[in-house]
Each structure stands twice: as C-alpha cells, then as structure tokens.
Design an enzyme around this catalytic site. Structure first.
Site, mmCIF file in Angstrom:
data_model
loop_
_atom_site.group_PDB
_atom_site.id
_atom_site.type_symbol
_atom_site.label_atom_id
_atom_site.label_comp_id
_atom_site.label_asym_id
_atom_site.label_seq_id
_atom_site.Cartn_x
_atom_site.Cartn_y
_atom_site.Cartn_z
ATOM 1 N N HIS A 256 -88.603 32.809 87.299
ATOM 2 C CA HIS A 256 -89.332 33.224 88.488
ATOM 3 C C HIS A 256 -90.642 32.461 88.526
ATOM 4 O O HIS A 256 -91.320 32.310 87.507
ATOM 5 C CB HIS A 256 -89.616 34.732 88.463
ATOM 6 C CG HIS A 256 -89.919 35.293 89.813
ATOM 7 N ND1 HIS A 256 -91.087 35.008 90.493
ATOM 8 C CD2 HIS A 256 -89.205 36.121 90.616
ATOM 9 C CE1 HIS A 256 -91.075 35.641 91.652
ATOM 10 N NE2 HIS A 256 -89.944 36.325 91.749
ATOM 11 N N ASP A 307 -83.006 39.958 90.108
ATOM 12 C CA ASP A 307 -81.668 39.796 90.677
ATOM 13 C C ASP A 307 -80.560 39.923 89.643
ATOM 14 O O ASP A 307 -79.442 40.324 89.979
ATOM 15 C CB ASP A 307 -81.549 38.425 91.347
ATOM 16 C CG ASP A 307 -82.510 38.250 92.494
ATOM 17 O OD1 ASP A 307 -82.492 39.100 93.393
ATOM 18 O OD2 ASP A 307 -83.289 37.284 92.484
#
Length: 370
Positions: A256, A307
C-alpha cells in the site's frame, strides 16, 4: 513546477475526517482498532460526518433516519430490471446511483441541510440498489428493506431473503467500519474534484464509484478471490506464487502506498477470516491466504492490505465475487459523503497543472503538404 507521478506525497488539502500518521489509521482522531472492536457502522457514519461520536439520542435519530430513507423510488428499481444480466454490478451501481438524482427533489439544492439529507439517503439506499441488482439478475424479486435493521443486517437480509446470523451481521458490520474512509484515496479524491466545480452531490458520488470500480482500487479484493479460486488447494500455493513472482506479476492484495509497515486494517480481517472460514467449513481459504502472505512477505517484503483477507471473509459470508466492490462502495459511501460535504464547506476549484513534455516550436502545415 515539480512533477510528482501519481501525486504521491502531495498534500492537496486539509481535512479533519481521517488521518494516516506513522501507519496509524484514525477516523476523527480515534484509532481504527478501537472503532473496529467497539463501534457500529452507524456510529462511524456519524463520526465521519460530525467529527464526534454520537450520544445515544443522536445515534437513535440517525438510525431512524436511515431506516425511513432506505426505500428506493420504484422507477429506479424498474430501470434496474432493464439492465443486462451479465453487466458488472459496479456498472449497474454507477448507473442506478445516477438515476437516484432524477427522482430526488433536492438533487440541485446545494444547502448544507439538503446535502446532509441526501447523504442519509445515499447511505441508506446504496445497499438496496446492490441487493436488488444481485437478485434481479438471478430472476428473483428484490426484498424490501426493513426500517428496523442496521445497514449491515439489512443488506444481508435483502440479499438472501432471510435474516442473517448474529455472527454474520457482526462480521459484515466490522468490514463496513474498516472500509468506511481512507483519507484522499483515488475514489474520494475523484469525488472531491468533481464537487469542487460546485456540481451536485450525486455527480460527485458517481465519479467516486467510477474510480472505485478499477482493479487497482476497489476491485482488488475481487482479484484476490479470483486468485484463490485459481490456486484451488493449499498444495498449489507455493508453485503458483513463485511462478507469479518469477514472471514479475502483481500479487493483488499486497502493499500500500501509504503503509510501509503493513495495513492496520488487515489484522482485523485476518481474524475474521479465520473465524468465519472455520464456521462455514472453508478453512482452506484461510490456510491458503496465510501461506500466500508468508511467501509474499518473505520474498518481496510486502504485507497484506485491506483487500487481501476481505476476499475470504466475503466468500465465507456467501457473497458472490463480483459483489465485493459494490460492498466496498456501500461502506465508503460514508467517507465519500463526509468528504464531499467538507469540500463544499470550504471549497476551492481543484485544478492542478501538468508538465508539458511534447514537441515545441511546431507550426501549422497545410493539409496537401503533410
């Protein structure tokens, strides 16, 4: 001018809604860990909109408003019946949310009070739209929302036509909290850019949905589920992942841009995945996920983001893979509306510059001389 690819590291505006400081995610200054453990999604909605947690009467009022606002205009439901059955649910949601504006008498009212009421309707009606399309494409009739149910309970009820278990409600409610906001992510920024022109809130939300639809944003958890399906068994994990890494393929659900030491939301979804997969007899999903995490972290130094484990959580809840991103939208509607109202409150047109790298000193050449 300094060019920054992808606007990485650029601070575009000030906001009091959400912060990510030294890898710690907070809504309104409250650590996501505290909210995931103790709050309900409705409390988080209030927090994002007002900057403080609601008192009991304020929470009750919001819950009542959400229940009373959940019914979708029949014209919108009728239009959903005309959508192609094989269209992606995010495309259906994008169109349906845009249609809501056609039947909202306050759609063009830009007052703070009207935008707040529209935000309530968007939070309440988005789950109805997603569940309605999911059923209609199977040839089933939509289930009307129950005004006494929470957002999480209502969605699972409308989707399956029966009341969900307490465990399922709690898991889904926590997932909604974890996905509710994330500072200036792509979809939120897209929404703010749109409404900075002083267009209506529905236009901003449609822009946000369009951005969320992409596989590098909201669609990532759907890609994780597809990967788990493709791997199939735990014995296939290592050869599959090593081949992907050797071919320099992106492993969805890892890394990320704003977290260097891991996504703080991932641990909650990891635990939820462990519990839910055990309850539904799909432990292999969790075991495969753990093995994938170990391999990718060891080989690439990347840690799972929000996710990765949300995929196995949603599969365990019996949700179809292509509904994962619309579910993300149900949750993120809280953050989108909070940011849009904040943008309206202290608006300035968002208009960055571009560094020109094309040819210079060119001249017009008549067409017969080209």
């Amino acid at each position: 001018m300094t060019t920054t690819k992808g606007l990485e590291g650029v601070v575009a505006a000030q906001s009091s809604i959400c912060s990510i400081i030294d890898g710690v995610l907070c809504y309104g200054g409250i650590n996501i860990d505290e909210l995931a453990e103790n709050a309900t999604f409705e409390e988080v909605v209030y927090l994002l909109w007002h900057g403080v947690l609601p008192k009991r009467d304020q929470l009750s009022a919001l819950q009542k408003q959400l229940g009373e606002s959940a019914a979708v205009p029949q014209e919108v439901i009728d239009s959903i019946r005309t959508y192609p059955r094989d269209v992606h649910p995010m495309a259906a949601l994008r169109t349906a949310v845009s249609s809501l504006a056609l039947y909202d008498k306050e759609a063009q009212d830009m007052s703070l009070e009207a935008n707040y009421r529209k935000s309530i309707r968007l939070i309440a009606q988005t789950p109805v739209l997603v569940a309605a399309f999911a059923r209609i494409r199977k040839g089933l009739e939509p289930v009307a929302p129950n005004p006494q149910f929470s957002v999480a309970q209502n969605f699972l009820y409308m989707l399956n036509g029966k009341e969900p278990t307490g465990t399922a409600i709690k898991a889904f409610d926590t997932a909604l909290i974890l996905h509710a906001d994330h500072e200036f992510n792509a979809s939120t920024f897209a929404g703010r850019v749109t409404v900075a022109t002083l267009t209506d809130i529905y236009s901003g939300i449609v822009s946000a949905i369009g951005a969320l639809k992409g596989p590098l944003h909201g669609g990532a958890n759907e890609q994780v589920a597809a990967m788990l399906d493709e791997i199939g068994t735990i014995d296939n994990v290592e050869p599959y992942i090593r081949k992907a890494l050797d071919n320099k393929q992106k492993i969805m659900g890892f890394g990320h841009r704003v977290y260097k030491d891991g996504d703080p939301r991932a641990k909650w979804l990891r635990q939820m995945s462990k519990e839910l997969t055990q309850q539904v007899g799909r432990e292999e999903l969790y075991q495969m996920s753990i093995k994938i995490e170990d391999l990718v972290t060891k080989e690439k130094g990347l840690k799972p983001n929000v996710d990765f484990y949300s995929a196995s959580v949603y599969v365990s809840l019996g949700l179809e893979r292509d509904l994962f991103t619309p579910i993300f939208a149900i949750s993120r509607m809280s953050g989108w509306t909070a940011h849009i109202m904040e943008q309206y409150e202290n608006n300035r047109l968002i208009r960055p510059r571009a560094e020109y790298i094309g040819p210079v000193n060119q001249h017009y050449v008549p067409i017969d001389q080209r």
